[in-house]
Design a protein around this motif. Sequence first.
Motif, PDB file in Angstrom:
ATOM      1  N   GLY A 127       0.810  -1.208   0.000  1.00 47.92           N
ATOM      2  CA  GLY A 127       0.000   0.000   0.000  1.00 47.92           C
ATOM      3  C   GLY A 127       0.840   1.252   0.000  1.00 47.92           C
ATOM      4  O   GLY A 127       0.496   2.267  -0.607  1.00 47.92           O
ATOM      5  N   ALA A 128       1.984   1.197   0.700  1.00 45.38           N
ATOM      6  CA  ALA A 128       2.906   2.323   0.773  1.00 45.38           C
ATOM      7  C   ALA A 128       4.261   1.800   1.227  1.00 45.38           C
ATOM      8  O   ALA A 128       4.344   0.792   1.935  1.00 45.38           O
ATOM      9  CB  ALA A 128       2.400   3.388   1.737  1.00 45.38           C
ATOM     10  N   ILE A 129       5.318   2.510   0.825  1.00 42.38           N
ATOM     11  CA  ILE A 129       6.673   2.076   1.162  1.00 42.38           C
ATOM     12  C   ILE A 129       7.573   3.298   1.273  1.00 42.38           C
ATOM     13  O   ILE A 129       7.390   4.292   0.574  1.00 42.38           O
ATOM     14  CB  ILE A 129       7.211   1.086   0.092  1.00 42.38           C
ATOM     15  N   THR A 130       8.552   3.216   2.177  1.00 41.93           N
ATOM     16  CA  THR A 130       9.559   4.269   2.268  1.00 41.93           C
ATOM     17  C   THR A 130      10.689   3.949   1.299  1.00 41.93           C
ATOM     18  O   THR A 130      11.241   2.848   1.327  1.00 41.93           O
ATOM     19  CB  THR A 130      10.129   4.378   3.688  1.00 41.93           C
ATOM     20  N   PRO A 131      11.063   4.892   0.433  1.00 43.97           N
ATOM     21  CA  PRO A 131      12.166   4.644  -0.497  1.00 43.97           C
ATOM     22  C   PRO A 131      13.515   4.770   0.198  1.00 43.97           C
ATOM     23  O   PRO A 131      13.616   5.313   1.292  1.00 43.97           O
ATOM     24  CB  PRO A 131      11.988   5.757  -1.538  1.00 43.97           C
ATOM     25  N   VAL A 132      14.531   4.245  -0.448  1.00 41.63           N
ATOM     26  CA  VAL A 132      15.920   4.413   0.010  1.00 41.63           C
ATOM     27  C   VAL A 132      16.750   4.872  -1.183  1.00 41.63           C
ATOM     28  O   VAL A 132      16.802   4.161  -2.188  1.00 41.63           O
ATOM     29  CB  VAL A 132      16.498   3.097   0.571  1.00 41.63           C
ATOM     30  N   PRO A 133      17.343   6.065  -1.102  1.00 40.37           N
ATOM     31  CA  PRO A 133      17.277   7.024   0.000  1.00 40.37           C
ATOM     32  C   PRO A 133      15.976   7.838  -0.035  1.00 40.37           C
ATOM     33  O   PRO A 133      15.172   7.677  -0.943  1.00 40.37           O
ATOM     34  CB  PRO A 133      18.497   7.921  -0.253  1.00 40.37           C
ATOM     35  N   GLY A 134      15.803   8.701   0.952  1.00 36.22           N
ATOM     36  CA  GLY A 134      14.671   9.616   0.971  1.00 36.22           C
ATOM     37  C   GLY A 134      13.499   9.178   1.821  1.00 36.22           C
ATOM     38  O   GLY A 134      12.442   9.811   1.782  1.00 36.22           O
ATOM     39  N   GLY A 135      13.690   8.121   2.596  1.00 31.78           N
ATOM     40  CA  GLY A 135      12.607   7.635   3.451  1.00 31.78           C
ATOM     41  C   GLY A 135      12.911   7.854   4.915  1.00 31.78           C
ATOM     42  O   GLY A 135      12.749   8.944   5.447  1.00 31.78           O
ATOM     43  N   VAL A 136      13.388   6.796   5.579  1.00 34.30           N
ATOM     44  CA  VAL A 136      13.647   6.853   7.014  1.00 34.30           C
ATOM     45  C   VAL A 136      14.839   7.756   7.336  1.00 34.30           C
ATOM     46  O   VAL A 136      14.841   8.443   8.363  1.00 34.30           O
ATOM     47  CB  VAL A 136      13.886   5.435   7.577  1.00 34.30           C
ATOM     48  N   GLY A 137      15.848   7.794   6.480  1.00 37.31           N
ATOM     49  CA  GLY A 137      17.067   8.540   6.750  1.00 37.31           C
ATOM     50  C   GLY A 137      16.856   9.987   7.178  1.00 37.31           C
ATOM     51  O   GLY A 137      17.369  10.400   8.236  1.00 37.31           O
ATOM     52  N   PRO A 138      16.128  10.791   6.408  1.00 35.86           N
ATOM     53  CA  PRO A 138      15.906  12.185   6.815  1.00 35.86           C
ATOM     54  C   PRO A 138      15.193  12.318   8.150  1.00 35.86           C
ATOM     55  O   PRO A 138      15.416  13.281   8.889  1.00 35.86           O
ATOM     56  CB  PRO A 138      15.037  12.733   5.669  1.00 35.86           C
ATOM     57  N   MET A 139      14.346  11.356   8.479  1.00 36.83           N
ATOM     58  CA  MET A 139      13.607  11.410   9.734  1.00 36.83           C
ATOM     59  C   MET A 139      14.519  11.170  10.939  1.00 36.83           C
ATOM     60  O   MET A 139      14.257  11.665  12.039  1.00 36.83           O
ATOM     61  CB  MET A 139      12.482  10.388   9.730  1.00 36.83           C
ATOM     62  N   THR A 140      15.589  10.407  10.745  1.00 31.68           N
ATOM     63  CA  THR A 140      16.491  10.115  11.854  1.00 31.68           C
ATOM     64  C   THR A 140      17.113  11.398  12.395  1.00 31.68           C
ATOM     65  O   THR A 140      17.152  11.625  13.616  1.00 31.68           O
ATOM     66  CB  THR A 140      17.584   9.126  11.405  1.00 31.68           C
TER      67      THR A 140
END
Length: 287
Positions: free
Chosen positions: A257-270
């Motif tokens: 349904g939805a996915i975090t890309p790499v890069p540009g997903g979890v990394g900036p949130m950290t």
Amino acid sequence: MNIDGKLTAKNLRAELAVEVAELKSNYGIQPKLTVILVGEDPASQVYVRNKIKQTQEIGMISDEIKLPADTGQEELLKYLEHLNNDRNIHGILVQLPLPKHIDESVIIAAINPNKDVDGFHAMNSGRLFNGETGALVPCTPQGCIMLAKQHLGSDLSGKHAVVIGRSNIVGKPVAMLLLQENCTVTIAHSRTKNLPEVCQQADILVAAVGIAEFVKADWVKEGATVIDVGINRISTEEGKTKLVGDVDFDNVVGKCGAITPVPGGVGPMTIACLLKNTITAAKQSVC
């Protein structure tokens, strides 16, 4: 659907900038983060520069202590003692990994838990486990929850979450946060039997196993929300390299349904959550 970590982090930083301004106006406090970098690891240097840049952009104070790779453990502990006792410093971060001659567990334990903005100290781990308010929670797990909520909404109650990975940095704390959100949580790992079948049950699948493109499309439930924590550099057919996650993105993106890309997903949130933790620590210092 891609979950945009860059946009979510940008919006969070804007909210945090308002909090920084209020702390300065109401209490005369400007949150300050001090980062210690031991050695000259290129990836760590880039990461630290980004942390300092974003810290300053929202009105906080940030400085960096650079130490040579041969710095002894006792010398590093002396630096930490000084920072722990400095009332003007609200957040302390020792960039990992450290050189092999330094025991990371000893260094983490030496940081004042009230300034431990990485959230790795045993005191903060215990607070998180007990569900206590005021714990400084590891940054990447915080970001994972925010990104899941971006797609699923603020109420995650009743969702079955499967976490692949059991590290103290991501796997265990993100599982605790998901439990606090009233999810049913399964922690899986490299020795889990029938791992694909376990993953197929997940409404929320968090991949933090550290293996490039490990999670395949047939592991993913139709419509699931996939949070990919992995950052892996692989070689391409053209002889170049690229960053990929722990999920086989190209094949999974059409099924989930939805996915975090790499890069540009979890990394900036950290990094955004690191700023958030520093502000929390500053607030707690005056309350």
